[in-house]
Motif scaffolding. Structure first.
Motif, PDB file in Angstrom:
ATOM      1  N   PRO A 124      19.074  74.228  37.867  1.00  0.00           N
ATOM      2  CA  PRO A 124      17.713  74.864  37.902  1.00  0.00           C
ATOM      3  C   PRO A 124      16.773  73.750  37.584  1.00  0.00           C
ATOM      4  N   GLU A 125      15.584  74.137  37.408  1.00  0.00           N
ATOM      5  CA  GLU A 125      14.832  72.921  36.955  1.00  0.00           C
ATOM      6  C   GLU A 125      13.590  73.798  36.196  1.00  0.00           C
ATOM      7  N   ALA A 126      13.570  73.854  34.984  1.00  0.00           N
ATOM      8  CA  ALA A 126      12.248  74.489  34.506  1.00  0.00           C
ATOM      9  C   ALA A 126      10.865  75.148  34.684  1.00  0.00           C
ATOM     10  N   LEU A 220      24.449  75.779  37.478  1.00  0.00           N
ATOM     11  CA  LEU A 220      24.877  75.484  38.702  1.00  0.00           C
ATOM     12  C   LEU A 220      23.516  76.983  40.063  1.00  0.00           C
ATOM     13  N   VAL A 221      23.168  76.790  40.427  1.00  0.00           N
ATOM     14  CA  VAL A 221      22.445  77.669  40.963  1.00  0.00           C
ATOM     15  C   VAL A 221      22.855  78.247  42.895  1.00  0.00           C
ATOM     16  N   ASP A 222      22.634  79.363  43.314  1.00  0.00           N
ATOM     17  CA  ASP A 222      22.268  79.425  44.682  1.00  0.00           C
ATOM     18  C   ASP A 222      21.972  79.897  45.030  1.00  0.00           C
ATOM     19  N   PRO A 246      18.798  79.311  26.727  1.00  0.00           N
ATOM     20  CA  PRO A 246      18.708  78.800  28.149  1.00  0.00           C
ATOM     21  C   PRO A 246      16.992  80.122  27.759  1.00  0.00           C
ATOM     22  N   ALA A 247      17.220  80.852  26.810  1.00  0.00           N
ATOM     23  CA  ALA A 247      15.397  81.638  27.357  1.00  0.00           C
ATOM     24  C   ALA A 247      14.637  80.636  26.914  1.00  0.00           C
ATOM     25  N   TRP A 248      14.756  79.347  26.487  1.00  0.00           N
ATOM     26  CA  TRP A 248      13.223  78.558  25.821  1.00  0.00           C
ATOM     27  C   TRP A 248      13.573  77.244  27.043  1.00  0.00           C
ATOM     28  N   ASN A 249      15.079  76.790  26.707  1.00  0.00           N
ATOM     29  CA  ASN A 249      15.148  75.476  27.764  1.00  0.00           C
ATOM     30  C   ASN A 249      15.466  75.994  28.944  1.00  0.00           C
ATOM     31  N   LEU A 250      14.878  77.036  29.683  1.00  0.00           N
ATOM     32  CA  LEU A 250      14.979  77.243  31.843  1.00  0.00           C
ATOM     33  C   LEU A 250      14.261  78.401  31.681  1.00  0.00           C
ATOM     34  N   LEU A 251      14.382  79.593  30.987  1.00  0.00           N
ATOM     35  CA  LEU A 251      13.955  81.081  31.531  1.00  0.00           C
ATOM     36  C   LEU A 251      11.877  80.765  31.366  1.00  0.00           C
TER      37      LEU A 251
END
Length: 310
Positions: A124-126, A220-222, A246-251
């Motif tokens: 995934p990409e932030a 990895l996401v699908d 992930p709360a801050w590096n992605l979502l």
């Protein structure tokens, strides 16, 4: 782009222990595989591009990959994964790496290496998450499952100790960034976040199982949903705030709150998780800004996410 991997990199242990081995290339991988796993000797080998700093990764045939550590730290991770991944796989809700072959030093290569099953999906990409709320729910489910695991003899998670253990490195990184004005980091704000977290209550319950490196490159996401979690080289037990990254590096902000709500995170743990995520980014940015664009870009994203309005 789609495609899976059991990639190896992503924590960027600045420095690392031990020198790097000599040249790792397709010919070396073919000789290692052919000599130790003759049944796979005829399969194609192709280097898999990665921003990794700890491992080199090669595709082996259609459904496997070879991961070769670049550092002595990485070699220790390979051995640890062989021990723990099969035991963790039965207790988490998504796929994790499966070791198919335990390679040993040979052909001039000095460390253990492994063959893994290929996992389908994409990183995934932030800022471009297809289903942020769904992904937040999936990530919360994975983190909750990890923290509920009860396996004796667990290693200590890398960076899983008290927040104070990161204090010197964090403050040093902030001062480095003061000297890099083109990065435009509000160093006073970063220091304030860090000092507020340092004053927050510490984790005083038994340590819990952690992945401890939930960076976008290790997911990895699908179709926008979590398919696999990879690279368990930092795993072990420690402060549960370590798996809030992930709360801050992605979502994005809304999904961030869903992630927190699903996990039921108290204020002190949330504050520590925010500071830990920021610390990793502050350390990574000056180290990787000229040599690893992917890790530098994620560090910038984290700094913006933490220092921006909640």
């Amino acid at each position: 782009m789609s495609g899976g991997r059991m990639a190896g990199m992503k924590r960027g242990r600045e420095g690392g222990n031990g020198g790097r081995p000599g040249s790792i290339d397709v010919d070396l991988v073919q000789r290692l595989v052919g000599g130790q796993f003759p049944r796979w000797a005829g399969l194609g080998v192709e280097r898999f591009p990665s921003g990794g700093t700890v491992n080199d990764v090669y595709r082996l045939g259609d459904d496997m990959l070879v991961r070769l550590p670049l550092t002595e730290d990485g070699a220790a991770d390979v051995v640890m994964e062989r021990t723990w991944l099969p035991r963790l796989a039965r207790q988490v809700p998504v796929a994790i790496p499966e070791v198919l072959g335990a390679g040993e030093p040979g052909e001039g290569y000095p460390w253990p290496w492994s063959v893994y099953r290929w996992l389908e999906g994409e990183n995934p990409e932030a800022g471009a998450v297809a289903d942020p709320v769904g992904l937040a729910e999936d990530l919360a489910g994975f983190v909750a499952a990890m923290s509920s695991i009860d396996l004796p003899g667990a290693p200590a998670a890398y960076r899983g100790g008290p927040l104070e253990s990161l204090d010197a490195a964090t403050r040093t990184a902030i001062e480095k960034l003061r000297g890099i004005p083109e990065e435009s980091v509000d160093c006073d704000a970063a220091l304030a976040v860090w000092e507020a977290a340092s004053a927050a209550p510490a984790w005083d319950a038994p340590p819990v199982w952690l992945h401890a490196d939930l960076m976008p490159g290790n997911l990895l996401v699908d179709r926008g949903r979590l398919a696999s979690v990879i690279d368990f080289g930092c795993m072990g037990v420690g402060d549960p705030a370590c798996d809030l990254f992930p709360a801050w590096n992605l979502l994005p902000a809304g999904a961030r709150e869903v992630f927190r709500e699903r996990l039921g995170v108290d204020d002190a743990t949330w504050i520590r998780g925010r500071a830990r995520t920021l610390s990793q980014a502050l350390v990574a940015l000056p180290y990787h800004r000229t040599g690893n664009p992917a890790m530098a870009a994620n560090a910038r994203h984290v700094i913006r996410a933490v220092l921006g309005p909640e």
